[in-house]
Design a protein around this motif. Structure first.
Motif, PDB file in Angstrom:
ATOM      1  N   ILE A  15       0.857  -1.173   0.000  1.00 53.61           N
ATOM      2  CA  ILE A  15       0.000   0.000   0.000  1.00 53.61           C
ATOM      3  C   ILE A  15       0.899   1.232   0.000  1.00 53.61           C
ATOM      4  O   ILE A  15       1.880   1.281   0.732  1.00 53.61           O
ATOM      5  CB  ILE A  15      -0.899   0.025   1.254  1.00 53.61           C
ATOM      6  N   THR A  16       0.596   2.211  -0.838  1.00 48.80           N
ATOM      7  CA  THR A  16       1.410   3.418  -0.911  1.00 48.80           C
ATOM      8  C   THR A  16       0.584   4.626  -0.507  1.00 48.80           C
ATOM      9  O   THR A  16      -0.500   4.856  -1.049  1.00 48.80           O
ATOM     10  CB  THR A  16       1.960   3.638  -2.335  1.00 48.80           C
ATOM     11  N   LEU A  17       1.077   5.379   0.453  1.00 53.19           N
ATOM     12  CA  LEU A  17       0.441   6.610   0.905  1.00 53.19           C
ATOM     13  C   LEU A  17       1.218   7.779   0.320  1.00 53.19           C
ATOM     14  O   LEU A  17       2.452   7.796   0.389  1.00 53.19           O
ATOM     15  CB  LEU A  17       0.448   6.692   2.437  1.00 53.19           C
ATOM     16  N   GLN A  18       0.519   8.760  -0.253  1.00 51.79           N
ATOM     17  CA  GLN A  18       1.184   9.901  -0.864  1.00 51.79           C
ATOM     18  C   GLN A  18       0.665  11.184  -0.253  1.00 51.79           C
ATOM     19  O   GLN A  18      -0.523  11.334  -0.005  1.00 51.79           O
ATOM     20  CB  GLN A  18       0.944   9.917  -2.375  1.00 51.79           C
ATOM     21  N   LEU A  55      -0.078   5.741  11.378  1.00 56.10           N
ATOM     22  CA  LEU A  55      -0.709   5.947  10.082  1.00 56.10           C
ATOM     23  C   LEU A  55      -0.576   7.408   9.652  1.00 56.10           C
ATOM     24  O   LEU A  55      -0.283   7.707   8.493  1.00 56.10           O
ATOM     25  CB  LEU A  55      -2.187   5.549  10.152  1.00 56.10           C
ATOM     26  N   LEU A  56      -0.764   8.341  10.599  1.00 53.56           N
ATOM     27  CA  LEU A  56      -0.551   9.757  10.302  1.00 53.56           C
ATOM     28  C   LEU A  56       0.899  10.015   9.921  1.00 53.56           C
ATOM     29  O   LEU A  56       1.191  10.829   9.038  1.00 53.56           O
ATOM     30  CB  LEU A  56      -0.937  10.608  11.513  1.00 53.56           C
ATOM     31  N   ARG A  57       1.813   9.334  10.616  1.00 55.81           N
ATOM     32  CA  ARG A  57       3.250   9.481  10.306  1.00 55.81           C
ATOM     33  C   ARG A  57       3.537   9.039   8.876  1.00 55.81           C
ATOM     34  O   ARG A  57       4.279   9.707   8.144  1.00 55.81           O
ATOM     35  CB  ARG A  57       4.067   8.641  11.290  1.00 55.81           C
ATOM     36  N   LEU A  58       2.927   7.937   8.447  1.00 53.76           N
ATOM     37  CA  LEU A  58       3.134   7.473   7.082  1.00 53.76           C
ATOM     38  C   LEU A  58       2.568   8.466   6.069  1.00 53.76           C
ATOM     39  O   LEU A  58       3.143   8.691   5.009  1.00 53.76           O
ATOM     40  CB  LEU A  58       2.477   6.099   6.893  1.00 53.76           C
ATOM     41  N   LEU A  59       1.440   9.071   6.419  1.00 54.20           N
ATOM     42  CA  LEU A  59       0.829  10.050   5.530  1.00 54.20           C
ATOM     43  C   LEU A  59       1.685  11.307   5.393  1.00 54.20           C
ATOM     44  O   LEU A  59       1.597  12.015   4.396  1.00 54.20           O
ATOM     45  CB  LEU A  59      -0.557  10.435   6.044  1.00 54.20           C
ATOM     46  N   SER A  60       2.506  11.597   6.390  1.00 50.19           N
ATOM     47  CA  SER A  60       3.332  12.804   6.341  1.00 50.19           C
ATOM     48  C   SER A  60       4.531  12.644   5.422  1.00 50.19           C
ATOM     49  O   SER A  60       5.228  13.609   5.136  1.00 50.19           O
ATOM     50  CB  SER A  60       3.812  13.162   7.755  1.00 50.19           C
ATOM     51  N   ASP A  61       4.785  11.437   4.952  1.00 52.64           N
ATOM     52  CA  ASP A  61       5.898  11.172   4.051  1.00 52.64           C
ATOM     53  C   ASP A  61       5.342  10.914   2.657  1.00 52.64           C
ATOM     54  O   ASP A  61       4.262  10.351   2.513  1.00 52.64           O
ATOM     55  CB  ASP A  61       6.697   9.960   4.527  1.00 52.64           C
ATOM     56  N   ALA A  62       6.075  11.257   1.660  1.00 48.95           N
ATOM     57  CA  ALA A  62       5.586  11.107   0.295  1.00 48.95           C
ATOM     58  C   ALA A  62       5.832   9.696  -0.224  1.00 48.95           C
ATOM     59  O   ALA A  62       6.931   9.179  -0.162  1.00 48.95           O
ATOM     60  CB  ALA A  62       6.273  12.122  -0.620  1.00 48.95           C
ATOM     61  N   SER A  63       4.791   9.103  -0.781  1.00 42.22           N
ATOM     62  CA  SER A  63       4.880   7.805  -1.462  1.00 42.22           C
ATOM     63  C   SER A  63       5.569   6.750  -0.619  1.00 42.22           C
ATOM     64  O   SER A  63       6.519   6.104  -1.045  1.00 42.22           O
ATOM     65  CB  SER A  63       5.611   7.955  -2.803  1.00 42.22           C
ATOM     66  N   ALA A 110      -3.240   6.035  -2.609  1.00 46.68           N
ATOM     67  CA  ALA A 110      -2.757   7.382  -2.894  1.00 46.68           C
ATOM     68  C   ALA A 110      -3.656   8.380  -2.206  1.00 46.68           C
ATOM     69  O   ALA A 110      -4.865   8.355  -2.372  1.00 46.68           O
ATOM     70  CB  ALA A 110      -2.735   7.641  -4.397  1.00 46.68           C
ATOM     71  N   GLN A 111      -3.058   9.304  -1.448  1.00 51.39           N
ATOM     72  CA  GLN A 111      -3.844  10.311  -0.744  1.00 51.39           C
ATOM     73  C   GLN A 111      -4.188  11.438  -1.693  1.00 51.39           C
ATOM     74  O   GLN A 111      -3.369  11.891  -2.473  1.00 51.39           O
ATOM     75  CB  GLN A 111      -3.072  10.871   0.453  1.00 51.39           C
TER      76      GLN A 111
END
Length: 365
Positions: A4-7, A40-48, A123-124
């Motif tokens: 899963i990739t968070l952007q 989860l918020l920490r992961l969202l604060s980083d790109a991709s 992707a956010q």
């Protein structure tokens, strides 16, 4: 393993946690759930940043089931929304901006951050969407002040709260009191069962309301409604826990929470019999030279994926593995260049492997 990739385009050095969350949501949540939400918020604060539930579980030394339980808790209190594939894998995670408690009754839609998924990628975006239409399960926070006041006028509840204070050795905080009322009003536990729940938790050295709530929810999931049923379940699990401990070569101590969580996963989620679990534990000690619940879990999760149900299935997998190794060895020999000159060392009779016969011998061991 689905990745899963968070952007996000925000500053990667900052993770924002609102005062509203700290004041109104964090006090009532299990500490492990809070850690998952903040991470989860920490992961969202980083790109991709690619991640999976398995990686999150490894990061917190817990199981994927624990991560999913945390995500579902935050979904219950409307801080995030989960969407699933047909095979029940999580595809979308929508992070809702925490509504202020006093404004929860407002009919306006809360702002949200949508984490959308395309195949195995999240992707956010900045889109605003409506919250999930799936009804959220009630939690201790759903008890209204009027309902709390009503319950506290019940003589049975007054006695229960007094007994709880005696076991915990302190005056109950409003949050602790609300949790106990939640067990009674929402989980439908009788006062006797709640009293035994607290007694059981304290006897294991745990006076935290979070631990007590974890046990209560587990009992509710198992359909435990009486003290007798709870005692039988505890007795059964205690016996199974120490049988597994013995297979790991562990003695002289009680299991810790992370070990209990993994053992419950093997027994309940995977549905393995004790002989299968003992076999995995024995192999763990032989391979690592020490007890390792994480290593044993990798063995058992692999067997689960291959639909192992009996020791005969394990032996069949072993035989297939050995056969593959022999086939690869033979293929490697056949592909190797032959020496130009012959000598007395090359004049021996080449061994031919009968794979079917070898497999039969392994299965009959």
């Amino acid at each position: 393993m689905a990745m899963i990739t968070l952007q996000n385009s925000r500053n990667a050095e900052v993770t924002v946690l609102t005062n509203n969350f700290i004041d109104n949501y964090m006090p009532e949540a299990n500490g492990e759930f809070v850690k998952v939400y903040i991470y989860l918020l920490r992961l969202l604060s980083d790109a991709s940043v690619p991640f999976s539930l398995e990686q999150m579980a490894d990061h917190f030394f817990c199981t994927e089931r624990d991560i999913v339980r945390a995500l579902k808790y935050w979904e219950k209190v409307n801080l995030l929304t989960l969407t699933y594939r047909s095979n029940e894998d999580i595809t979308d995670i929508t992070l809702n901006v925490p509504p202020v408690k006093s404004d929860v009754s407002d009919s306006s839609k809360p702002a949200v951050q949508t984490v959308s998924v395309a195949k195995d990628t999240v992707a956010q975006s900045s889109d605003v969407s409506a919250p999930s239409t799936k009804p959220a399960a009630r939690s201790a926070s759903s008890l209204s002040p009027d309902r709390v006041k009503e319950l506290k006028q019940n003589d049975e509840i007054v006695q229960l709260l007094y007994i709880a204070e005696q076991y915990l050795g302190k005056t109950l905080t409003p949050t602790e009191m609300k949790k106990i009322l939640f067990f009674y009003d929402e989980l439908k536990f009788s006062p006797d069962l709640i009293e035994y729940l607290i007694e059981y938790s304290v006897s294991r050295g745990h006076k935290s309301i979070r631990y007590i709530e974890t046990v209560a929810l587990a009992w509710a999931d198992e359909g435990i409604t009486t003290v007798t049923m709870a005692k039988e379940a505890n007795s059964r699990y205690a016996k199974e826990y120490f049988t597994i401990f013995k297979s790991m070569g562990i003695s002289g101590r009680n299991p810790v929470d992370t070990e209990i969580s993994l053992m419950n996963t093997w027994l309940n989620d995977y549905g393995f019999s004790m002989d299968i679990i003992q076999e995995a534990c024995s192999r763990t000690v032989l391979s690592t030279g020490q007890p390792s619940f994480q290593y044993a879990d990798k063995i058992l999760s692999g067997w689960k994926d291959k639909n192992v149900r009996t020791l005969a299935d394990v032996r069949l997998l072993d035989a297939q593995h050995q056969r593959q190794k022999l086939e690869k060895k033979t293929q490697k020999k056949a592909a190797a260049p032959k020496p130009a000159a012959t000598n007395r060392f090359n004049n021996f009779h080449q061994r031919e492997y009968d794979f079917s016969e070898y497999e039969k011998k392994l299965l009959n061991q």
